[in-house]
Design an enzyme around this catalytic site. Structure first.
Site, PDB file in Angstrom:
ATOM      1  N   SER A 106       0.997 -25.365  -8.915  1.00  0.00           N
ATOM      2  CA  SER A 106       0.880 -24.009  -8.597  1.00  0.00           C
ATOM      3  C   SER A 106       0.716 -23.450  -9.800  1.00  0.00           C
ATOM      4  CB  SER A 106       1.408 -23.337  -7.248  1.00  0.00           C
ATOM      5  OG  SER A 106       1.147 -24.128  -6.393  1.00  0.00           O
ATOM      6  N   ASP A 126      -3.999 -14.275  -4.662  1.00  0.00           N
ATOM      7  CA  ASP A 126      -2.865 -15.276  -4.962  1.00  0.00           C
ATOM      8  C   ASP A 126      -2.733 -15.626  -6.509  1.00  0.00           C
ATOM      9  OD1 ASP A 126      -0.540 -16.404  -4.611  1.00  0.00           O
ATOM     10  OD2 ASP A 126      -1.493 -18.450  -4.202  1.00  0.00           O
ATOM     11  N   ILE A 173     -19.901  -9.776   7.909  1.00  0.00           N
ATOM     12  CA  ILE A 173     -20.797 -10.851   7.489  1.00  0.00           C
ATOM     13  C   ILE A 173     -20.229 -12.273   8.247  1.00  0.00           C
ATOM     14  CG2 ILE A 173     -21.386 -10.035   5.312  1.00  0.00           C
ATOM     15  CD1 ILE A 173     -19.232 -11.689   4.084  1.00  0.00           C
ATOM     16  N   HIS A 181       2.314 -16.680  -5.278  1.00  0.00           N
ATOM     17  CA  HIS A 181       3.325 -17.376  -4.433  1.00  0.00           C
ATOM     18  C   HIS A 181       4.274 -18.050  -5.223  1.00  0.00           C
ATOM     19  CE1 HIS A 181       0.821 -21.179  -4.668  1.00  0.00           C
ATOM     20  NE2 HIS A 181       1.805 -21.555  -4.694  1.00  0.00           N
TER      21      HIS A 181
END
Length: 481
Positions: free
Chosen positions: A232, A155, A291, A125
């Site tokens: 980030s 990501d 699951i 991102h």
């Protein structure tokens, strides 16, 4: 006088009697044991000495060894202003509205140097939709960066700069992290370069529902190290200075740090980076099961003796699980000896592998343990490793679509034709920029999907999608099998 003598006599008799009584007690009755209460040697060590006020683990080595390997990532992108053919805006603004120039957008984040020859990992991102990527080192040197590849499902993105003998971090084992262990977050929050914050591991395998990509993997390391916008893509390191995660997100109502931050585990990052370097795209291994977490309700409904493991609600046809003999209502207890007690933990362990890898899976069936050796497969049901060049037979090159495109076009998946040469796609009428969303009615999220569907097709290929302006289109061509 007589009375005085009488009183004195009485007192003497009383004293004599008392003396006789004491003498008789000491002679004929056992002498009582005298016990003194003293602080024994054991008691002295029962309360350990308290640490001096303010003393904390020494994190200077970890900080010093990591800060030079964390870089500042700066991106520039051109955002096209889309009129959406609005008559309202055309009435007021005319051609000036329709022909607006693209807006220049700038962004920034962090990255981590992984090798001395310039491979750098960051978040997808951070660079999503970027037309230009620059990397600024801790010593202020600046480089143009090439995008090697991206993986929206985790990501993660991989960059490359041309330089030698760079400081870099080594991968640590994120599986070995323990709750309460000290970690450092290193990055560039608010463009404040080379910032280090400390905290502890608050939780592992945390799924917070922020990754909307198809087949996404969320098994974040949660910490209370302060992380803010700009962090980030930065490093999460342990006390040895090893890279144990890539800082990715914060839990916040304000947009700034309010208590918890989240990082992609290094074991997943290492696998993704290895795939991008070797194959140009991620090799996603699948178990092929539906699951869910085991809770008290599930345990009661299916007669489980313990609330543990991950419940298998169903098994996909022609999947790795079906081939190995795993069945619906089995409970996965561990994978390769590592316990799994949530869907996120199971996805994390499977996400470290490629198609063709064999994993040992311990399950409970009828409350009895049973082990399976499972050969993982790709989404097309085989173990083949696919590369970005595998779609070249169609005469095209592709790229991932950006989050901005997904939002603007209201789609959740697709790949875009970035370069079109002579081949089946061009012959069928497709043009550069076309976004393929479905092939033969199956969703397409990457080149792997396209290649696998075409490979297994019998007779013809139906391609559906749209152009960047939202125009829908479909194309049909034949294949020779």
């Amino acid at each position: 006088m007589k009375d005085l003598r009488k009183i004195s006599f009485t007192i003497l008799v009383a004293l004599f009697s008392a003396f006789v009584a004491i003498w008789a007690y000491t002679q004929f009755v056992q002498e009582p044991q005298i016990v003194t209460v003293e602080q024994s040697q054991a008691m002295k060590y029962a309360n350990l000495p308290s640490a001096p006020q303010g003393e904390a683990p020494d994190l200077t080595y970890a900080a010093g060894s990591s800060v030079h390997a964390v870089v500042h990532v700066k991106v520039v992108s051109k955002a096209q202003v889309d009129s959406y053919n609005s008559p309202f805006f055309e009435w007021f603004y005319g051609d000036r509205y329709r022909n607006q120039e693209p807006q220049i957008r700038e962004g920034a984040g962090s990255g981590v140097i992984l090798t001395e020859d310039g491979y750098i990992v960051t978040n997808n991102h951070v660079i999503d939709g970027a037309d230009n990527i620059k990397v600024v080192l801790n010593d202020k040197r600046e480089f143009e960066a090439k995008l090697v590849g991206t993986d929206p499902t985790t990501d993660i993105a991989l960059l490359k700069i041309e330089e030698k003998k760079l400081p870099h971090l080594n991968f640590g084992n994120s599986d070995a992290l323990k709750l309460g262990e000290w970690v450092l977050a290193v990055g560039n929050p608010f463009n404040l370069t080379s910032t280090v914050t400390a905290g502890i591991v608050s939780a592992k395998s945390r799924n917070i529902g922020i990754n909307r990509a198809d087949m996404s993997i969320e098994a974040f390391i949660q910490t209370d190290a302060a992380v803010n916008p700009g962090n980030s893509g930065g490093a999460l390191v342990n006390m040895n200075g090893d890279l144990v995660g890539i800082n990715t997100a914060i839990a916040s109502r304000t947009g700034s740090y309010t208590g918890y931050s989240f990082a992609v585990p290094s074991n997943i990052v290492e696998k993704v980076v290895g795939d991008l370097k070797e194959f140009g795209q991620v090799q996603r291994a699948l178990l092929g099961v539906r699951i869910g977490d085991v809770n008290a309700k599930v345990a009661e409904e299916f007669g489980l003796d313990k609330i543990e493991g991950v419940f298998i609600g169903g098994v996909t046809e022609n999947s790795a699980a079906e081939e190995a003999g795993i069945e619906a209502e089995d409970v996965v207890i561990n994978i390769d000896g590592i316990p799994v007690n949530s869907s996120a933990e199971l996805q994390e362990q499977i996400g470290k592998h490629r198609p063709g890898d064999v994993v040992k899976i311990l399950i409970k069936r009828d409350n009895k343990p049973k082990q399976f050796n499972v050969t993982l497969r790709n989404m097309h049901g085989d173990t083949e490793i696919l590369t970005a060049s595998d779609a070249e037979f169609l005469g095209a090159e592709f790229k991932e679509i950006t989050d901005n495109q997904k939002y603007r076009l209201q789609i959740s998946h697709g790949i875009q034709i970035s370069n079109l040469n002579k081949g089946k796609l061009k012959d069928a009428g497709l043009k550069e920029g076309f976004i393929i969303t479905h092939v033969n009615k199956e969703e397409v999220s990457g080149v792997n999907d396209l290649r696998g569907i075409v490979k297994n097709a019998k007779g013809g290929i139906l391609i559906e999608g749209m152009y960047p302006n939202g125009e829908l289109a479909y194309y049909v061509f034949g294949v020779n099998n």
